[in-house]
Design a protein around this motif. Structure first.
Motif, PDB file in Angstrom:
ATOM      1  N   LEU A  93       0.810  -1.229   0.000  1.00 59.49           N
ATOM      2  CA  LEU A  93       0.000   0.000   0.000  1.00 59.49           C
ATOM      3  C   LEU A  93       0.840   1.274   0.000  1.00 59.49           C
ATOM      4  O   LEU A  93       0.314   2.365  -0.230  1.00 59.49           O
ATOM      5  CB  LEU A  93      -0.951   0.003   1.211  1.00 59.49           C
ATOM      6  N   ALA A  94       2.152   1.138   0.238  1.00 63.69           N
ATOM      7  CA  ALA A  94       3.000   2.331   0.374  1.00 63.69           C
ATOM      8  C   ALA A  94       3.003   3.163  -0.908  1.00 63.69           C
ATOM      9  O   ALA A  94       3.135   4.384  -0.853  1.00 63.69           O
ATOM     10  CB  ALA A  94       4.414   1.941   0.752  1.00 63.69           C
ATOM     11  N   GLY A  95       2.839   2.504  -2.045  1.00 64.69           N
ATOM     12  CA  GLY A  95       2.882   3.245  -3.304  1.00 64.69           C
ATOM     13  C   GLY A  95       1.528   3.772  -3.740  1.00 64.69           C
ATOM     14  O   GLY A  95       1.376   4.270  -4.854  1.00 64.69           O
ATOM     15  N   CYS A  96       0.531   3.667  -2.901  1.00 71.45           N
ATOM     16  CA  CYS A  96      -0.834   3.999  -3.342  1.00 71.45           C
ATOM     17  C   CYS A  96      -1.079   5.503  -3.403  1.00 71.45           C
ATOM     18  O   CYS A  96      -2.119   5.948  -3.873  1.00 71.45           O
ATOM     19  CB  CYS A  96      -1.866   3.334  -2.426  1.00 71.45           C
ATOM     20  N   GLY A  97      -0.111   6.292  -2.915  1.00 75.35           N
ATOM     21  CA  GLY A  97      -0.258   7.746  -2.981  1.00 75.35           C
ATOM     22  C   GLY A  97      -0.856   8.346  -1.718  1.00 75.35           C
ATOM     23  O   GLY A  97      -0.970   9.558  -1.611  1.00 75.35           O
ATOM     24  N   TRP A  98      -1.243   7.512  -0.783  1.00 78.19           N
ATOM     25  CA  TRP A  98      -1.805   8.010   0.478  1.00 78.19           C
ATOM     26  C   TRP A  98      -0.871   7.631   1.620  1.00 78.19           C
ATOM     27  O   TRP A  98      -0.212   6.576   1.567  1.00 78.19           O
ATOM     28  CB  TRP A  98      -3.173   7.376   0.717  1.00 78.19           C
ATOM     29  N   PRO A  99      -0.790   8.464   2.648  1.00 82.95           N
ATOM     30  CA  PRO A  99       0.095   8.117   3.766  1.00 82.95           C
ATOM     31  C   PRO A  99      -0.341   6.824   4.456  1.00 82.95           C
ATOM     32  O   PRO A  99      -1.527   6.592   4.668  1.00 82.95           O
ATOM     33  CB  PRO A  99      -0.056   9.296   4.734  1.00 82.95           C
ATOM     34  N   VAL A 100       0.655   6.009   4.755  1.00 83.35           N
ATOM     35  CA  VAL A 100       0.415   4.747   5.462  1.00 83.35           C
ATOM     36  C   VAL A 100       1.032   4.863   6.849  1.00 83.35           C
ATOM     37  O   VAL A 100       2.179   5.282   6.999  1.00 83.35           O
ATOM     38  CB  VAL A 100       1.038   3.571   4.676  1.00 83.35           C
ATOM     39  N   SER A 101       0.256   4.484   7.864  1.00 84.27           N
ATOM     40  CA  SER A 101       0.701   4.559   9.254  1.00 84.27           C
ATOM     41  C   SER A 101       0.850   3.144   9.800  1.00 84.27           C
ATOM     42  O   SER A 101       0.039   2.271   9.485  1.00 84.27           O
ATOM     43  CB  SER A 101      -0.361   5.349  10.036  1.00 84.27           C
ATOM     44  N   ILE A 102       1.886   2.920  10.607  1.00 86.13           N
ATOM     45  CA  ILE A 102       2.046   1.622  11.273  1.00 86.13           C
ATOM     46  C   ILE A 102       1.589   1.773  12.720  1.00 86.13           C
ATOM     47  O   ILE A 102       2.106   2.616  13.442  1.00 86.13           O
ATOM     48  CB  ILE A 102       3.492   1.088  11.189  1.00 86.13           C
ATOM     49  N   ASP A 103       0.612   0.962  13.100  1.00 83.85           N
ATOM     50  CA  ASP A 103       0.078   0.990  14.463  1.00 83.85           C
ATOM     51  C   ASP A 103       0.808  -0.083  15.261  1.00 83.85           C
ATOM     52  O   ASP A 103       0.465  -1.266  15.188  1.00 83.85           O
ATOM     53  CB  ASP A 103      -1.428   0.698  14.386  1.00 83.85           C
ATOM     54  N   THR A 104       1.858   0.331  15.963  1.00 83.38           N
ATOM     55  CA  THR A 104       2.644  -0.650  16.721  1.00 83.38           C
ATOM     56  C   THR A 104       3.285   0.001  17.930  1.00 83.38           C
ATOM     57  O   THR A 104       3.518   1.212  17.954  1.00 83.38           O
ATOM     58  CB  THR A 104       3.743  -1.292  15.847  1.00 83.38           C
ATOM     59  N   ARG A 105       3.611  -0.860  18.916  1.00 80.10           N
ATOM     60  CA  ARG A 105       4.362  -0.399  20.094  1.00 80.10           C
ATOM     61  C   ARG A 105       5.814  -0.817  19.991  1.00 80.10           C
ATOM     62  O   ARG A 105       6.616  -0.508  20.840  1.00 80.10           O
ATOM     63  CB  ARG A 105       3.783  -1.055  21.350  1.00 80.10           C
ATOM     64  N   LYS A 106       6.164  -1.600  18.957  1.00 79.76           N
ATOM     65  CA  LYS A 106       7.491  -2.222  18.903  1.00 79.76           C
ATOM     66  C   LYS A 106       8.464  -1.382  18.055  1.00 79.76           C
ATOM     67  O   LYS A 106       8.267  -1.232  16.842  1.00 79.76           O
ATOM     68  CB  LYS A 106       7.379  -3.628  18.317  1.00 79.76           C
ATOM     69  N   PRO A 107       9.529  -0.866  18.694  1.00 84.68           N
ATOM     70  CA  PRO A 107      10.468  -0.005  17.963  1.00 84.68           C
ATOM     71  C   PRO A 107      11.049  -0.674  16.718  1.00 84.68           C
ATOM     72  O   PRO A 107      11.183  -0.030  15.669  1.00 84.68           O
ATOM     73  CB  PRO A 107      11.564   0.276  19.004  1.00 84.68           C
ATOM     74  N   GLU A 108      11.380  -1.944  16.803  1.00 87.38           N
ATOM     75  CA  GLU A 108      11.980  -2.609  15.655  1.00 87.38           C
ATOM     76  C   GLU A 108      11.008  -2.624  14.468  1.00 87.38           C
ATOM     77  O   GLU A 108      11.407  -2.411  13.310  1.00 87.38           O
ATOM     78  CB  GLU A 108      12.393  -4.047  16.059  1.00 87.38           C
ATOM     79  N   LEU A 109       9.745  -2.866  14.762  1.00 87.36           N
ATOM     80  CA  LEU A 109       8.755  -2.870  13.670  1.00 87.36           C
ATOM     81  C   LEU A 109       8.534  -1.450  13.129  1.00 87.36           C
ATOM     82  O   LEU A 109       8.316  -1.264  11.933  1.00 87.36           O
ATOM     83  CB  LEU A 109       7.431  -3.495  14.119  1.00 87.36           C
ATOM     84  N   MET A 110       8.610  -0.450  14.021  1.00 89.69           N
ATOM     85  CA  MET A 110       8.516   0.942  13.529  1.00 89.69           C
ATOM     86  C   MET A 110       9.598   1.162  12.472  1.00 89.69           C
ATOM     87  O   MET A 110       9.337   1.688  11.388  1.00 89.69           O
ATOM     88  CB  MET A 110       8.744   1.944  14.673  1.00 89.69           C
TER      89      MET A 110
END
Ligand code: HH2
Length: 270
Positions: free
Chosen positions: A68-85
């Protein structure tokens, strides 16, 4: 902000978008419905939820973010884990939505090294036990003070204020009275000078009022979203994007914040 829960156990849509294919299709559908941001999560944080390992959360979310990153809309990651951020930002996400307000070790530095936006959310306790006995002397003042302190920590670490969003964290270690006080007094947060995100969609606080199961709380959620917008919330984190966008459009037109003569729509019927 449209929600995509790539999980088997989220409180209102668990299992519906648990495969990468269904989650990506959901993301595209939410954009068509009018979402401006997609929030992708791989761990349910509902009360009593079991924590998910980094490997599993990564397996659930990264392919969806990449697609979805290339879809032209901002993508947010909902996580508490720094490594996954870190990995999600490298994979194309441009926002971190952290219910832990970047308190985990290294979370601040990981976000600082990028240009990503960040949502700092308040919670009391952890999902497994947070609803057992939430207590505040003055919930509005305490949540406000916590978010001010986390904004300062973020700024000291090098995250410009223009990248920061704050969120009172409805339902995260709060009773019904706490949630309602925070919503009624949202101006205590909007006064802090950064956008406020409200995550009320389908939550139990609405079920307690309207008396419905999570997936039946669309109308209740729209009412709450409109109220939050009226109180100054700038980002509404919702599952039901069409319903929320329609309600917002009508409210804005009636409130005179848009020029109705330029609006498009079918307008059929009386
Ligand atoms: N609520 C949920 C998850 N993430 N993030 C922010 N910033 N604010 C919220 O209120 C918020 C959030 C819980 O909702 P959902 O993702 O639908 O459920 P689950 O945690 O069961 O996946």
């Amino acid at each position: 902000m449209g929600v995509i829960n790539v999980t088997p156990d989220s409180f209102s849509d668990g299992g519906l978008y648990a495969t990468a294919g269904s989650a990506v299709a959901r993301g595209r559908a939410l954009i068509d419905e009018g979402a401006d941001i997609l929030d992708i999560g791989g761990e349910s944080t509902r009360p009593g939820a079991q924590p998910v390992s980094l490997d599993e959360e990564r397996r659930r979310t990264l392919p969806v973010i990449e697609a979805l990153a290339g879809c032209g809309w901002p993508v947010s990651i909902d996580t508490r884990k720094p490594e996954l951020m870190r990995e999600a930002l490298a994979a194309g996400a441009s926002m971190v939505n952290d219910i832990g307000a970047l308190e985990s070790q290294h979370a601040l530095e990981i976000v600082t090294r990028t240009s990503a936006a960040v949502c700092l959310m308040h919670k009391q306790g952890d999902p497994q036990t947070m609803q057992q006995n939430p207590h505040y002397d003055d919930v509005v003042t305490e949540v406000q003070a916590y978010l001010v302190q986390r904004m300062e920590a973020a700024r000291r670490a090098g995250i410009a204020q223009s990248r920061i969003v704050i969120d009172p964290g409805f339902g995260f270690g709060k009773t019904q009275e706490h949630n309602i006080a925070l919503l009624r007094d949202l101006s205590a947060l909007t006064a802090l000078g950064v956008p406020v995100l409200a995550g009320l969609s389908r939550k139990a606080m609405l079920g307690r009022i309207a008396g419905r199961q999570p997936h039946e709380r669309v109308h209740a959620s729209v009412a709450a979203a409109l109220f939050a917008a009226q109180q100054g919330a700038r980002i509404l984190r919702v599952h039901d994007v069409t319903a929320t966008c329609d309600a917002l459009a009508v409210w804005r037109a009636l409130a005179g914040t848009i020029d109705v003569s330029t609006e498009s729509g079918t307008g059929s019927g009386q």
